[in-house]
Scaffold this active site. Structure first.
Site, PDB file in Angstrom:
ATOM      1  CB  CYS A   8      -0.894  -0.001   1.223  1.00  0.00           C
ATOM      2  SG  CYS A   8      -2.316   1.095   1.054  1.00  0.00           S
ATOM      3  CG  ASP A 127      -3.626  -1.414   9.956  1.00  0.00           C
ATOM      4  OD1 ASP A 127      -3.787  -0.506   9.122  1.00  0.00           O
ATOM      5  OD2 ASP A 127      -2.514  -1.740  10.423  1.00  0.00           O
TER       6      ASP A 127
HETATM    7  O1  LIG Z   1      -0.526   4.217   4.674  1.00  0.00           O
HETATM    8  C1  LIG Z   1      -0.979   5.235   5.203  1.00  0.00           C
HETATM    9  O2  LIG Z   1      -0.336   6.311   5.249  1.00  0.00           O
HETATM   10  C2  LIG Z   1      -2.358   5.230   5.807  1.00  0.00           C
HETATM   11  C3  LIG Z   1      -2.855   6.407   6.402  1.00  0.00           C
HETATM   12  C4  LIG Z   1      -4.127   6.397   6.962  1.00  0.00           C
HETATM   13  C5  LIG Z   1      -4.926   5.247   6.904  1.00  0.00           C
HETATM   14  C6  LIG Z   1      -4.439   4.077   6.309  1.00  0.00           C
HETATM   15  C7  LIG Z   1      -3.147   4.069   5.772  1.00  0.00           C
HETATM   16  N1  LIG Z   1      -2.626   2.907   5.206  1.00  0.00           N
HETATM   17  C8  LIG Z   1      -3.448   1.747   5.131  1.00  0.00           C
HETATM   18  C9  LIG Z   1      -2.775   0.493   4.757  1.00  0.00           C
HETATM   19  O3  LIG Z   1      -3.420  -0.371   4.154  1.00  0.00           O
HETATM   20  C10 LIG Z   1      -1.398   0.174   5.270  1.00  0.00           C
HETATM   21  O4  LIG Z   1      -0.761  -0.680   4.350  1.00  0.00           O
HETATM   22  C11 LIG Z   1      -1.543  -0.541   6.606  1.00  0.00           C
HETATM   23  O5  LIG Z   1      -2.069   0.381   7.542  1.00  0.00           O
HETATM   24  C12 LIG Z   1      -0.209  -1.100   7.096  1.00  0.00           C
HETATM   25  O6  LIG Z   1       0.720  -0.060   7.203  1.00  0.00           O
HETATM   26  P1  LIG Z   1       2.214  -0.391   7.771  1.00  0.00           P
HETATM   27  O7  LIG Z   1       2.068  -0.666   9.244  1.00  0.00           O
HETATM   28  O8  LIG Z   1       2.996   0.870   7.481  1.00  0.00           O
HETATM   29  O9  LIG Z   1       2.741  -1.578   7.026  1.00  0.00           O
END
Ligand SMILES: O=C(O)c1ccccc1NCC(=O)[C@H](O)[C@H](O)COP(=O)(O)O
Length: 207
Positions: A8, A127
């Site tokens: 993502c 998440d």
């Molecule tokens: O990625 C972002 O900046 C974000 C901001 C606000 C809401 C959701 C967001 N991302 C969603 C996703 O699907 C991410 O891949 C997921 O939260 C995992 O993130 P990470 O812990 O950085 O791998």
């Protein structure tokens, strides 16, 4: 069955194609303006035009209004929507697209009670939620909290990276993995080396 992988927060065609080359199954585009990974619908459309076949494109929204989602879909078609905020089931299913609903596991009293509302969801993304951050935290949570044998595919998110992804594959029975921070060199900029390392780990443990 090998776990599917979504990366993502894709912000460039280079990062998108590096992910495709590594065998990533889905690419997520963040249409939440407060994110450091935010892209405009036009930017996402330009990136999507460069993609090879058989890669799922996912549009991420967080508490957007109806018009914002519709305006985005008028510019970039997207295969799947991901709603990451307090969107109602009726709102989520009002766009003639399959969708996944994200839930924050931290402090979740009754997962099924919340997730069961989204009867039309294709899957549920579980998440980490940090203070003031609903996603993209880079933080893991206790995977033992994951529901067992839920009625819909579960997507695990939160702090996954090349160093812990093999454990996530071995210790959980989730359908797919979702990540962003763990393969970045800086917010919004993905590292080819980290993506390749992550996918090697997933393929090795699943082989
Ligand atoms: O990625 C972002 O900046 C974000 C901001 C606000 C809401 C959701 C967001 N991302 C969603 C996703 O699907 C991410 O891949 C997921 O939260 C995992 O993130 P990470 O812990 O950085 O791998």
């Amino acid at each position: 069955m090998s776990k599917r992988v979504k990366i993502c927060g894709i912000t460039s065609a280079t990062d998108a194609l590096n992910a495709c080359d590594a065998g990533v199954d889905a690419l997520g585009f963040v249409f939440y303006e407060k994110s450091s990974r935010y892209v405009t619908p036009e930017q996402a459309a330009d990136i999507c035009q460069t993609l090879p076949p058989f890669v799922t494109t996912v549009g991420l929204f967080m508490n957007a209004d109806q018009q914002q989602v519709e305006d985005t879909l008028s510019v970039v078609s997207l295969d799947l929507l991901q709603f990451h905020g307090h969107e109602t089931p009726d709102f989520c299913q009002s766009f003639d697209r399959p969708y996944i609903k994200a839930v924050g596991i931290n402090g979740m009293e009754d997962f099924a009670k919340y997730a069961d509302q989204y009867t039309d969801a294709l899957g549920i993304l579980i998440d980490s939620h940090a203070l003031g951050k609903a996603g993209g935290t880079g933080e893991t949570f206790d995977w033992k909290l994951l529901p067992k044998n839920y009625s819909k595919p579960i997507i695990l998110a939160g702090g996954l990276n090349p160093d812990n992804v093999a454990d996530a594959c071995k210790e959980t029975s989730v359908y797919a993995l979702d990540l962003s921070s763990g393969v970045e060199s800086s917010p919004g900029i993905k590292s080819k080396a980290k993506i390749d390392a992550l996918m090697r780990e997933v393929k090795h443990v699943e082989s």
